[in-house]
Design an enzyme around this catalytic site. Structure first.
Site, PDB file in Angstrom:
ATOM      1  N   HIS A 193      53.316  51.435  28.646  1.00 53.65           N
ATOM      2  CA  HIS A 193      54.493  52.191  29.075  1.00 53.65           C
ATOM      3  C   HIS A 193      55.708  51.444  28.548  1.00 53.65           C
ATOM      4  O   HIS A 193      55.914  50.279  28.876  1.00 53.65           O
ATOM      5  CB  HIS A 193      54.554  52.287  30.600  1.00 53.65           C
ATOM      6  CG  HIS A 193      55.722  53.088  31.076  1.00 53.65           C
ATOM      7  ND1 HIS A 193      55.611  54.408  31.448  1.00 53.65           N
ATOM      8  CD2 HIS A 193      57.030  52.784  31.206  1.00 53.65           C
ATOM      9  CE1 HIS A 193      56.794  54.862  31.801  1.00 53.65           C
ATOM     10  NE2 HIS A 193      57.682  53.899  31.663  1.00 53.65           N
ATOM     11  N   CYS A 194      56.451  52.078  27.709  1.00 52.46           N
ATOM     12  CA  CYS A 194      57.561  51.387  27.069  1.00 52.46           C
ATOM     13  C   CYS A 194      58.868  51.707  27.779  1.00 52.46           C
ATOM     14  O   CYS A 194      59.319  52.853  27.747  1.00 52.46           O
ATOM     15  CB  CYS A 194      57.652  51.822  25.611  1.00 52.46           C
ATOM     16  SG  CYS A 194      58.967  50.988  24.720  1.00 52.46           S
ATOM     17  N   PRO A 195      59.496  50.742  28.414  1.00 50.68           N
ATOM     18  CA  PRO A 195      60.763  51.030  29.078  1.00 50.68           C
ATOM     19  C   PRO A 195      61.892  51.317  28.098  1.00 50.68           C
ATOM     20  O   PRO A 195      62.834  52.031  28.437  1.00 50.68           O
ATOM     21  CB  PRO A 195      61.053  49.762  29.887  1.00 50.68           C
ATOM     22  CG  PRO A 195      60.225  48.700  29.269  1.00 50.68           C
ATOM     23  CD  PRO A 195      59.069  49.354  28.617  1.00 50.68           C
ATOM     24  N   GLY A 198      61.497  54.806  27.523  1.00 48.24           N
ATOM     25  CA  GLY A 198      61.436  55.564  28.759  1.00 48.24           C
ATOM     26  C   GLY A 198      60.254  56.497  28.858  1.00 48.24           C
ATOM     27  O   GLY A 198      60.353  57.569  29.439  1.00 48.24           O
ATOM     28  N   HIS A 439      57.534  45.214  25.816  1.00 51.20           N
ATOM     29  CA  HIS A 439      56.769  46.357  26.264  1.00 51.20           C
ATOM     30  C   HIS A 439      55.888  45.916  27.388  1.00 51.20           C
ATOM     31  O   HIS A 439      55.128  44.987  27.250  1.00 51.20           O
ATOM     32  CB  HIS A 439      55.925  46.907  25.124  1.00 51.20           C
ATOM     33  CG  HIS A 439      56.793  47.456  24.064  1.00 51.20           C
ATOM     34  ND1 HIS A 439      57.132  46.735  22.958  1.00 51.20           N
ATOM     35  CD2 HIS A 439      57.439  48.628  23.977  1.00 51.20           C
ATOM     36  CE1 HIS A 439      57.944  47.468  22.233  1.00 51.20           C
ATOM     37  NE2 HIS A 439      58.139  48.611  22.816  1.00 51.20           N
TER      38      HIS A 439
END
Lengths: 474, 145
Positions: A193-195, A198, A439
């Site tokens: 899940h890549c902030p 988003g 990540h």
């Protein structure tokens, strides 16, 4: 707001999204407001995602630091075109803004695609399926005190792989699928899940993500090189660097941003190139699923044993379809089956899983930073809550149309209060922290992941990707 | 009293007796394949061979959709060069095959399954997880539960 079209359920025909208009009243028993408008599937989507443009755009509930990512890219590129290009065009060649422009366009497009594409979300099991699986588990389970283990073993290319049962989605997860707690979805070929974008990175948007980081590396390196050249040329003739910086202050900003980000982005690109070449996901690499840590002879069963074929299968394979059919209409009886999410929709303000209806794409960026509860109430067609939803497309046909512009109406005042919102505090982080928590694959907590990065910030100067605090996935 | 369509008459009669789920077969990896094992609940209604043929054809169609070959590589490279914007305008190869699969399932339902009181659900409606076979009450026995 939209044209009401409804379809009659016919067991002899498969439910299709093309609406036919026999009028039908009172389809959903729990709905208090007008039952005339049929619901689209994205409105009752159980995961923690938000939808825009009538389901065409999907983002995670917390947009993470996507506004920051976009902002940094826009600011740096803007400064580049304003301050450096005129000088370099005069002194070197006019190719420079062209190359810069192409790279910039690539970066922005692939970033938006990574953020807004369904990463490969698996729809949850229908109640019938779940019951069937439960029955099978109980049949093979033992009658002892312990509940039966919810795993299943399959043989993939002569390699034993354990499939876990997902309690949220009520099904056995396919291989390489993982459940993201931030988005509350099972995602196929889950990478992380890549902030920064988003969104989760999974099967369907990995190629966009990879193109994004590679083109961003090129863009950052290119801007860095150009700025250095620019300042060097200005400082020639004994004038000195300070003089050059005074003449072109924008370049100083660019220099700082690029210097600190180019290493981590290059490192990340290199890491993902390795992953692509060996057909691995970040998730598998971190957990060491195929590295034989436990001493047994394990190899990656998904690898084609050939770097070229691996790369092609990851990046150039046919684009898989979205399995969640966001814009299809809900058939009447299914809406009752989907359970609580459906009935609670009229009182969305209290619900944490919010599906936001159409806002403009510009409003999207601002509202993406909103706390989830503010940007609520998908009130398509509801007269009393017409406010948050733009009265944008009264004449838009609900038939799917490829252009985004018709679906997204004018952005609305709801987006105006996007200033003070939690993810904004990330801007106060120093630039050093930016490349630290690059990540984070599915951390176990639910909060925005950005606050954790300052811890790892100073320590991970060199290669951010491996050094960051990755939390193990379940 | 003229019934509008044949299906409308059927609509009033059959109740769903049970559902059988044909799960995915992961022995060759993550490609879309369904198990060809014949479910015992269908034994009274359907030929084993018929069923296996349906599932095998479906498997072949999905393999065609996901096939890696010169054409798909070309499509992929072209897409990459245009920053994947062509996906917004073009129907992908996979989607074309999915339409083919939908037609095939409809066809099979009409010819083979509906006359036996069965209904195949297109796996795409179930997230490509299962092939759902709905077994309807046999009308000759009378109204069910």
């Amino acid at each position: 707001m939209k044209k009401c079209e409804y379809q009659q359920i016919d067991p002899q025909a498969l439910p299709t999204p093309t609406p036919t208009p026999p009028p039908h009243q009172g389809n959903e028993p729990g709905k208090k407001t007008e039952p005339k408008r049929p619901k689209k599937k994205w409105e009752v989507f159980p995961g923690k995602n938000r939808f825009y443009c009538d389901g065409r755009i999907i983002v995670a509930r917390q947009s993470g630091v996507l506004p920051l990512t976009l902002g940094l890219i826009l600011v740096t590129s803007g400064l580049f075109f304003i301050f450096d290009c005129p000088f370099l065009v005069k002194h070197l060649t006019s190719c420079i803004p062209v190359i810069g422009g192409v790279l910039f366009v690539f970066v922005i497009i692939t970033l938006l695609q990574t953020s807004f594409t369904d990463p490969g979300i698996l729809p949850r099991a229908t109640p019938d399926e779940a019951a069937d699986i439960e029955k099978q588990i109980d049949n093979t389970g033992n009658t002892s005190y312990r509940p039966p283990p919810r795993t299943k073993e399959v043989l993939i290319n002569q390699q034993v792989v354990k499939l876990k049962y997902c309690f949220t989605c009520k099904m056995f997860r396919p291989p390489r699928t993982s459940h993201c707690s931030l988005c509350d979805n099972c995602v196929e070929r889950f990478d992380h899940h890549c902030p920064w974008v988003g969104n989760c990175v999974g099967k369907r948007n990995y190629r966009f993500f990879y193109t994004f980081i590679v083109s961003l590396s090129f863009l950052t390196a290119f801007i860095f090189g150009c700025v250095t050249t620019h300042l060097a040329l200005r400082a020639q003739g004994g004038k000195g660097l300070v003089f050059a910086l005074q003449e072109s202050p924008g370049s100083a900003v660019e220099l700082v941003i690029c210097f600190f980000s180019v290493w981590s982005i290059l490192g990340l690109s290199g890491f993902h190139t390795y992953l692509v070449a060996s057909n691995l996901t970040t998730n598998e690499d971190i957990k060491g699923s195929w590295s034989g840590k436990s001493g047994e002879d394990v190899t990656n069963p998904y690898s084609h044993k050939n770097i070229f074929i691996n790369c092609c299968s990851v990046l150039c394979a046919p684009m898989p379809p979205s399995l969640i059919d966001r814009r299809g209409f809900l058939p009447a009886d299914e809406s009752a089956q989907t359970g609580g999410t459906d009935i609670e929709l009229p009182t969305l303000a209290t619900k944490s899983e919010i599906n936001v209806c159409t806002q403009g794409t510009k409003g999207l960026l601002e509202s993406a930073a909103l706390p989830p509860l503010l940007s609520t109430s998908c009130p398509q067609g509801k007269p009393q809550t017409a406010h948050p939803c733009p009265d944008s497309s009264p004449t838009v046909n609900s038939e799917p149309s490829p252009e985004l512009s018709t679906g997204c109406g004018a952005h609305h005042t709801a987006s105006s209060h996007g200033d003070a919102s939690p993810p904004r505090h990330t801007k106060t982080r120093s630039k050093k922290c930016k490349r630290a928590a690059l990540h984070i694959p599915n951390p176990a907590f639910d909060a925005p992941v950005s606050p954790t990065s300052p811890d790892t910030g100073p320590g991970s100067k060199a290669r951010g990707h491996k050094g960051a605090s990755f939390a193990p996935l379940h | 009293f003229l019934v509008q369509t044949h299906s409308l008459q059927d609509l009033q009669q059959p109740a769903v007796s049970s559902k059988v789920f044909v799960q995915r077969d992961y022995s060759s990896g993550t490609i879309c394949r369904f198990q060809t094992k014949f479910p015992s609940e269908l034994e009274s209604r359907l030929d084993k061979q018929q069923f296996e043929e349906t599932i095998q054809t479906l498997n072949n169609l999905y393999a065609e959709a996901e096939k890696l070959g010169g054409k798909s590589y070309l499509e992929g490279c072209l897409a990459c060069l245009t920053a994947y914007t062509i996906f917004l305008c073009m129907e992908t190869h996979y989607e074309k095959v999915l339409k083919k699969i939908a037609r095939y399932i409809k066809d099979q339902n009409e010819k083979i399954y509906a006359p036996r009181g069965l209904l195949l659900t297109d796996p795409i409606e179930r997230g490509l997880r299962v092939v759902e076979v709905t077994i309807f009450e046999d009308r000759s026995i009378g109204s069910g539960r």
